[in-house]
Design an enzyme around this catalytic site. Structure first.
Site, PDB file in Angstrom:
ATOM      1  N   PRO A  11       0.807  -1.180   0.000  1.00  0.00           N
ATOM      2  CA  PRO A  11      -0.063   0.011  -0.025  1.00  0.00           C
ATOM      3  C   PRO A  11       0.822   1.219  -0.066  1.00  0.00           C
ATOM      4  O   PRO A  11       1.749   1.072   0.700  1.00  0.00           O
ATOM      5  CB  PRO A  11      -0.552  -0.443   1.317  1.00  0.00           C
ATOM      6  N   ASN A  12       0.451   1.898  -0.743  1.00  0.00           N
ATOM      7  CA  ASN A  12       1.270   3.765  -0.700  1.00  0.00           C
ATOM      8  C   ASN A  12       2.017   3.664  -1.559  1.00  0.00           C
ATOM      9  O   ASN A  12       2.815   4.858  -1.914  1.00  0.00           O
ATOM     10  CB  ASN A  12       1.035   4.299   0.528  1.00  0.00           C
ATOM     11  N   ARG A  19       4.720  10.811  -2.645  1.00  0.00           N
ATOM     12  CA  ARG A  19       4.430  10.581  -0.988  1.00  0.00           C
ATOM     13  C   ARG A  19       5.981  10.838  -0.207  1.00  0.00           C
ATOM     14  O   ARG A  19       7.153  10.034  -0.424  1.00  0.00           O
ATOM     15  CB  ARG A  19       4.646   9.114  -1.076  1.00  0.00           C
ATOM     16  N   TYR A  24      11.150   9.339   1.068  1.00  0.00           N
ATOM     17  CA  TYR A  24      11.385   7.733   0.422  1.00  0.00           C
ATOM     18  C   TYR A  24      12.181   8.627  -1.322  1.00  0.00           C
ATOM     19  O   TYR A  24      12.061   7.457  -2.037  1.00  0.00           O
ATOM     20  CB  TYR A  24       9.622   7.955  -0.383  1.00  0.00           C
ATOM     21  N   ASN A  75       7.799  -5.234  -1.031  1.00  0.00           N
ATOM     22  CA  ASN A  75       8.369  -4.224  -0.125  1.00  0.00           C
ATOM     23  C   ASN A  75       6.911  -4.339   0.391  1.00  0.00           C
ATOM     24  O   ASN A  75       5.183  -3.824  -0.038  1.00  0.00           O
ATOM     25  CB  ASN A  75       8.119  -2.892  -0.451  1.00  0.00           C
ATOM     26  N   ALA A  78       2.938  -0.781   4.818  1.00  0.00           N
ATOM     27  CA  ALA A  78       2.412  -0.935   7.086  1.00  0.00           C
ATOM     28  C   ALA A  78       1.812  -1.621   6.609  1.00  0.00           C
ATOM     29  O   ALA A  78       1.812  -2.358   7.870  1.00  0.00           O
ATOM     30  CB  ALA A  78       1.486   0.285   6.724  1.00  0.00           C
ATOM     31  N   GLU A  99      11.978  -9.577   3.025  1.00  0.00           N
ATOM     32  CA  GLU A  99      11.370  -8.180   3.000  1.00  0.00           C
ATOM     33  C   GLU A  99      12.327  -7.044   2.607  1.00  0.00           C
ATOM     34  O   GLU A  99      14.058  -7.094   3.290  1.00  0.00           O
ATOM     35  CB  GLU A  99      11.385  -8.464   4.450  1.00  0.00           C
ATOM     36  N   HIS A 101      12.199  -2.826   2.255  1.00  0.00           N
ATOM     37  CA  HIS A 101      12.139  -1.616   2.961  1.00  0.00           C
ATOM     38  C   HIS A 101      13.433   0.006   2.085  1.00  0.00           C
ATOM     39  O   HIS A 101      14.244  -0.601   2.720  1.00  0.00           O
ATOM     40  CB  HIS A 101      11.954  -0.958   4.112  1.00  0.00           C
ATOM     41  N   ARG A 108      13.105   4.890  12.393  1.00  0.00           N
ATOM     42  CA  ARG A 108      11.052   6.068  12.707  1.00  0.00           C
ATOM     43  C   ARG A 108      10.894   5.257  14.014  1.00  0.00           C
ATOM     44  O   ARG A 108      11.292   4.651  14.701  1.00  0.00           O
ATOM     45  CB  ARG A 108      10.923   5.461  11.435  1.00  0.00           C
TER      46      ARG A 108
HETATM   47  C1  DQA Z   1       8.337   1.711   3.988  1.00  0.00           C
HETATM   48  C2  DQA Z   1       8.191   1.564   5.468  1.00  0.00           C
HETATM   49  C3  DQA Z   1       7.268   1.259   5.684  1.00  0.00           C
HETATM   50  O1  DQA Z   1       7.000   1.600   7.676  1.00  0.00           O
HETATM   51  C4  DQA Z   1       5.960   2.345   5.162  1.00  0.00           C
HETATM   52  O2  DQA Z   1       5.136   2.029   5.655  1.00  0.00           O
HETATM   53  C5  DQA Z   1       5.583   2.157   3.893  1.00  0.00           C
HETATM   54  C6  DQA Z   1       7.133   2.039   3.140  1.00  0.00           C
HETATM   55  C7  DQA Z   1       9.950   1.842   2.938  1.00  0.00           C
HETATM   56  O3  DQA Z   1       9.932   1.118   2.128  1.00  0.00           O
HETATM   57  O4  DQA Z   1      10.694   1.575   3.752  1.00  0.00           O
HETATM   58  O5  DQA Z   1       4.692   2.334   3.544  1.00  0.00           O
HETATM   59  O6  DQA Z   1       8.223  -0.100   3.400  1.00  0.00           O
END
Ligand code: DQA
Length: 145
Positions: A11-12, A19, A24, A75, A78, A99, A101, A108
């Site tokens: 998501p997102n 964003r 990011y 990735n 959240a 996994e 990020h 954070r």
């Molecule tokens: C993320 C880190 C997560 O905590 C966050 O919710 C994201 C992006 C990252 O790529 O740093 O959506 O996965």
């Protein structure tokens, strides 16, 4: 013959570039896709790159990867911090899942320090900006080869 790897985004991540660019960066998800396709080709991978804002879709794709791919880099956004269902999906397939990020989640907010999926994953990469995706593909190469 190239081996297929799935690079999955939760998501997102479709909002990358717009964003929170201070966290990011300015690259879009399409830019990240091109990075992955190109870095993947150098490693002998055919990259199937996808994004969904829906937990169930990500779960379906992990199951699909179990049949069609040699590995997964994810990735999960959240959902990383909340989803037992993603943990179970990763456990349900025999292909390695990395996994990743973009940000250093440990530097954070506290709620980002815990990952529900890390115990099911082969390993975790975070904090290297969009290069985390490339590092995850290298990690898959080491894991599979
Ligand atoms: C993320 C880190 C997560 O905590 C966050 O919710 C994201 C992006 C990252 O790529 O740093 O959506 O996965």
């Amino acid at each position: 013959m190239s081996k297929t790897v799935f690079v999955l985004n939760g998501p997102n991540l479709n909002m990358l570039g717009k964003r929170e660019p201070g966290i990011y960066g300015g690259q879009t998800l399409e830019d990240v896709k091109q990075l992955c396709v190109s870095a993947g080709a150098d490693l002998g991978f055919d990259v199937d790159f996808r994004q969904s804002n829906h937990e169930g879709t990500l779960i379906d794709w992990i199951h699909e990867a179990g049949d069609k791919a040699v590995g997964v880099a994810i990735n999960a956004g959240a959902y990383t911090h909340t989803s037992i269902a993603l943990h179970d999906a990763i456990k349900a397939v025999s292909v390695p899942v990395i996994e990743l990020h973009i940000s250093n989640v440990h530097a954070r907010e506290e709620f980002r320090h815990h990952s529900m999926i890390a115990p099911a994953a082969k390993g975790v990469i975070c904090g290297f900006g969009t290069a985390s995706y490339i590092l995850a593909l290298h990690a898959l190469k080491y894991t599979i080869a």
